[in-house]
Design a protein around this motif. Structure first.
Motif, mmCIF file in Angstrom:
data_model
loop_
_atom_site.group_PDB
_atom_site.id
_atom_site.type_symbol
_atom_site.label_atom_id
_atom_site.label_comp_id
_atom_site.label_asym_id
_atom_site.label_seq_id
_atom_site.Cartn_x
_atom_site.Cartn_y
_atom_site.Cartn_z
ATOM 1 N N ARG A 73 0.854 -1.188 0.000
ATOM 2 C CA ARG A 73 0.000 0.000 0.000
ATOM 3 C C ARG A 73 0.888 1.236 0.000
ATOM 4 O O ARG A 73 1.810 1.360 0.796
ATOM 5 C CB ARG A 73 -0.898 0.016 1.235
ATOM 6 C CG ARG A 73 -1.700 1.300 1.363
ATOM 7 C CD ARG A 73 -2.554 1.308 2.600
ATOM 8 N NE ARG A 73 -1.719 1.076 3.774
ATOM 9 C CZ ARG A 73 -2.190 0.989 5.000
ATOM 10 N NH1 ARG A 73 -3.483 1.093 5.211
ATOM 11 N NH2 ARG A 73 -1.378 0.792 6.019
ATOM 12 N N ARG A 79 -3.342 9.338 3.136
ATOM 13 C CA ARG A 79 -4.391 8.674 2.349
ATOM 14 C C ARG A 79 -3.768 7.627 1.446
ATOM 15 O O ARG A 79 -2.710 7.837 0.876
ATOM 16 C CB ARG A 79 -5.139 9.699 1.502
ATOM 17 C CG ARG A 79 -5.840 10.756 2.369
ATOM 18 C CD ARG A 79 -6.770 11.554 1.585
ATOM 19 N NE ARG A 79 -7.890 10.667 1.191
ATOM 20 C CZ ARG A 79 -8.915 11.083 0.504
ATOM 21 N NH1 ARG A 79 -8.987 12.336 0.118
ATOM 22 N NH2 ARG A 79 -9.889 10.257 0.186
ATOM 23 N N SER A 80 -4.483 6.523 1.289
ATOM 24 C CA SER A 80 -4.017 5.480 0.376
ATOM 25 C C SER A 80 -3.994 6.032 -1.040
ATOM 26 O O SER A 80 -4.951 6.649 -1.490
ATOM 27 C CB SER A 80 -4.944 4.265 0.435
ATOM 28 O OG SER A 80 -4.819 3.629 1.674
ATOM 29 N N LYS A 81 -2.896 5.798 -1.715
ATOM 30 C CA LYS A 81 -2.739 6.243 -3.098
ATOM 31 C C LYS A 81 -2.884 5.060 -4.059
ATOM 32 O O LYS A 81 -3.440 5.195 -5.134
ATOM 33 C CB LYS A 81 -1.359 6.883 -3.233
ATOM 34 C CG LYS A 81 -1.036 7.428 -4.589
ATOM 35 C CD LYS A 81 0.333 8.070 -4.572
ATOM 36 C CE LYS A 81 0.785 8.380 -5.975
ATOM 37 N NZ LYS A 81 2.150 8.885 -6.006
ATOM 38 N N GLY A 103 -6.399 1.325 -7.529
ATOM 39 C CA GLY A 103 -6.418 2.698 -7.049
ATOM 40 C C GLY A 103 -6.738 2.711 -5.564
ATOM 41 O O GLY A 103 -6.933 1.667 -4.943
ATOM 42 N N PRO A 104 -6.831 3.891 -4.966
ATOM 43 C CA PRO A 104 -7.001 3.983 -3.521
ATOM 44 C C PRO A 104 -8.263 3.317 -2.978
ATOM 45 O O PRO A 104 -8.269 2.815 -1.872
ATOM 46 C CB PRO A 104 -7.012 5.483 -3.245
ATOM 47 C CG PRO A 104 -7.224 6.136 -4.559
ATOM 48 C CD PRO A 104 -6.768 5.183 -5.610
ATOM 49 N N ALA A 105 -9.325 3.271 -3.722
ATOM 50 C CA ALA A 105 -10.567 2.680 -3.229
ATOM 51 C C ALA A 105 -10.643 1.186 -3.517
ATOM 52 O O ALA A 105 -11.613 0.534 -3.140
ATOM 53 C CB ALA A 105 -11.769 3.392 -3.837
ATOM 54 N N ILE A 106 -9.658 0.620 -4.172
ATOM 55 C CA ILE A 106 -9.543 -0.776 -4.621
ATOM 56 C C ILE A 106 -10.817 -1.305 -5.297
ATOM 57 O O ILE A 106 -11.096 -2.485 -5.302
ATOM 58 C CB ILE A 106 -9.066 -1.753 -3.520
ATOM 59 C CG1 ILE A 106 -10.060 -1.915 -2.391
ATOM 60 C CG2 ILE A 106 -7.704 -1.355 -3.011
ATOM 61 C CD1 ILE A 106 -9.723 -3.081 -1.467
ATOM 62 N N GLU A 107 -11.580 -0.402 -5.900
ATOM 63 C CA GLU A 107 -12.801 -0.829 -6.574
ATOM 64 C C GLU A 107 -12.537 -1.444 -7.937
ATOM 65 O O GLU A 107 -13.268 -2.299 -8.386
ATOM 66 C CB GLU A 107 -13.766 0.343 -6.682
ATOM 67 C CG GLU A 107 -14.290 0.753 -5.313
ATOM 68 C CD GLU A 107 -15.224 1.922 -5.359
ATOM 69 O OE1 GLU A 107 -15.698 2.281 -6.453
ATOM 70 O OE2 GLU A 107 -15.477 2.488 -4.293
ATOM 71 N N LYS A 108 -11.480 -1.004 -8.612
ATOM 72 C CA LYS A 108 -11.123 -1.628 -9.879
ATOM 73 C C LYS A 108 -9.613 -1.573 -10.056
ATOM 74 O O LYS A 108 -8.937 -0.696 -9.533
ATOM 75 C CB LYS A 108 -11.829 -0.951 -11.063
ATOM 76 C CG LYS A 108 -11.401 0.474 -11.322
ATOM 77 C CD LYS A 108 -12.102 1.009 -12.553
ATOM 78 C CE LYS A 108 -11.512 2.364 -12.918
ATOM 79 N NZ LYS A 108 -12.045 2.866 -14.162
ATOM 80 N N THR A 110 -6.134 -0.903 -11.713
ATOM 81 C CA THR A 110 -5.606 0.122 -12.620
ATOM 82 C C THR A 110 -4.591 -0.481 -13.580
ATOM 83 O O THR A 110 -4.376 0.049 -14.661
ATOM 84 C CB THR A 110 -4.953 1.271 -11.836
ATOM 85 O OG1 THR A 110 -3.929 0.738 -10.991
ATOM 86 C CG2 THR A 110 -5.989 2.002 -10.992
#
Length: 177
Positions: A73, A79-81, A103-108, A110
Motif C-alpha cells: 500500500r 491517504r491510500s494512493k 487505485g485507492p478505493a480498490i474498486e477496480k 488500474t
C-alpha cells in the motif's frame, strides 16, 4: 572383504537413486519446480516500510506452503494512493508472480485489469527474489534483494531494446511486530 563389497554396492545404489540416503529422506524432500523452493524466501516474510519524499509504502508478506502472498500500500498525505496484490504460486512447470494494481478505493484494477501481470520466478533463495516478465510483461523485472534481517531493496525495471527505460528502487526497513 565381503562387507567392503556390500558397502560399495549400497553406496552405488544410493548414488543412482535406487536406495534412499536416509530412511526419512523422501519424507523430508520438498518438491521444487525448476530448482525454485519458496521456503528459501522466509527472509521476506513480515512487515516492511519504505519512505521516499511524501510517499510511504508498507508491504506485508506471508508464506504458507508453496504460496507467497504480498500486499503493498502506498500512502501519501495520510491517504491510500495505491494498493498492490502479489501472489507467487506454481503454475504448470514454473512459479509465477501474479500481480494487480488498484487505485485507492480498490474498486477496480488500474493495471492488470482483465488478468494479472505475470512474471516468472527465476531465482528464489536467501539472497534474492528475481522475477522476469512473460507475455505482455516481457522486459519487466521485479527484484527483491535481502540486505540484512532488517532491510531489503525492491527494484522494478522495464527494459526495451536492451536499454533500461524505467526503473524504481525502494529501500525497505523491517517493521517491529
Amino acid at each position: 572383504m565381503a562387507s567392503l563389497r556390500a558397502i560399495i554396492i549400497c553406496t552405488a545404489l544410493m548414488l543412482c537413486g535406487f536406495l534412499p540416503v536416509h530412511a526419512n529422506a523422501q519424507e523430508h524432500a520438498r518438491p521444487t519446480v525448476a530448482g525454485i523452493d519458496l521456503q528459501n524466501l522466509r527472509w521476506i516474510v513480515g512487515d516492511w516500510q519504505s519512505s521516499q519524499g511524501k510517499q510511504t509504502i508498507d508491504e506485508h508478506w506471508s508464506l504458507a506452503g508453496d504460496s507467497l502472498l504480498g500486499i503493498s500500500r502506498s500512502v501519501e498525505e495520510n491517504r491510500s494512493k495505491a494498493v498492490e496484490l502479489l501472489l507467487i504460486e506454481k503454475q504448470d512447470n514454473d512459479y509465477l508472480l501474479r500481480l494487480r494494481f488498484f487505485g485507492p478505493a480498490i474498486e477496480k484494477a488500474t493495471r492488470g485489469k482483465d488478468q494479472p501481470l505475470r512474471l516468472k520466478v527465476v531465482q528464489a533463495d536467501g539472497e534474492k527474489l528475481l522475477c522476469e516478465g512473460i507475455d505482455a510483461e516481457t522486459g519487466t523485472t521485479v527484484i527483491y534483494t535481502n540486505l540484512s534481517p532488517l532491510s531489503m531493496i525492491a527494484q522494478i525495471r522495464k527494459i526495451r531494446d536492451g536499454a533500461v527505460v524505467w526503473q524504481e528502487d525502494y529501500v525497505f526497513k523491517r517493521m517491529p511486530q
